[in-house]
Design an enzyme around this catalytic site. Structure first.
Site, mmCIF file in Angstrom:
data_model
loop_
_atom_site.group_PDB
_atom_site.id
_atom_site.type_symbol
_atom_site.label_atom_id
_atom_site.label_comp_id
_atom_site.label_asym_id
_atom_site.label_seq_id
_atom_site.Cartn_x
_atom_site.Cartn_y
_atom_site.Cartn_z
ATOM 1 N N HIS A 42 1.844 7.197 -0.382
ATOM 2 C CA HIS A 42 0.702 6.175 0.450
ATOM 3 C C HIS A 42 -0.394 6.076 -0.146
ATOM 4 C CE1 HIS A 42 -1.063 4.458 3.849
ATOM 5 N NE2 HIS A 42 -0.032 4.480 4.602
ATOM 6 N N HIS A 99 0.756 -1.268 -0.059
ATOM 7 C CA HIS A 99 0.065 -0.021 0.013
ATOM 8 C C HIS A 99 0.841 1.394 0.075
ATOM 9 C CE1 HIS A 99 1.372 -0.660 4.094
ATOM 10 N NE2 HIS A 99 1.212 0.735 4.177
#
Length: 160
Positions: A71, A56
């Site tokens: 992110h 992620h």
């Protein structure tokens, strides 16, 4: 140093991130991108050495010592990789625009999480990064902002 958009979407100030740590720029200054709700591949925003890759998120250290964090979504670490696929290298060098992670913002949103993408220059002072593109749509690989030389604080830069 030019930082390019890792995903397509609408650029916003990091202060609007739905996470108090990122919104306060405690990780570093930068911008957010509200991504287009289509499956796609997030790319490296700069050229450099991979410091860390998670399903992620990923961080890249530039040759001049800056660290960039991308992110994908908020609290997406809770998904334990579900819905993400690392398609790029996990170590070594990358070039700006190189494919890193396949994901689907719609899937993240369907799991009850924000798909907002955070692009932070690690360990920079709040407000030190500005983009002329706030409120505008960007495509993947489009210049997002300039990370001026010397914005990183000494001793806390991304490294391998």
């Amino acid at each position: 140093m030019k930082v390019v958009a890792p995903v397509p979407g609408t650029v916003g100030p990091l202060s609007e991130a739905p996470d108090p740590v990122f919104a306060a720029e405690m990780v570093g200054s930068g911008v957010l991108i509200d991504p287009d709700r289509t499956p796609g591949i997030a790319v490296a925003p700069v050229s450099g050495k991979i410091a860390k890759v998670h399903p992620h998120a990923y961080a890249i250290a530039t040759p001049d010592g800056l660290g960039l964090l991308v992110h994908l979504g908020i609290d997406t670490v809770k998904l334990d990789g579900a819905g993400f696929e690392i398609v790029g290298p996990v170590k070594g060098e990358v070039v700006a625009g190189q494919e890193m992670i396949r994901w689907d913002p719609t899937d993240v949103e369907a799991r009850g999480l924000s798909p907002v993408v955070l692009v932070c220059v690690l360990d920079t002072a709040p407000g030190s990064i500005a983009s002329d593109l706030l409120g505008q749509h960007v495509t993947t690989g489009e210049p997002l902002f300039d990370a001026p030389e010397g914005t990183a604080r000494r001793g806390r830069r991304a490294s391998s």
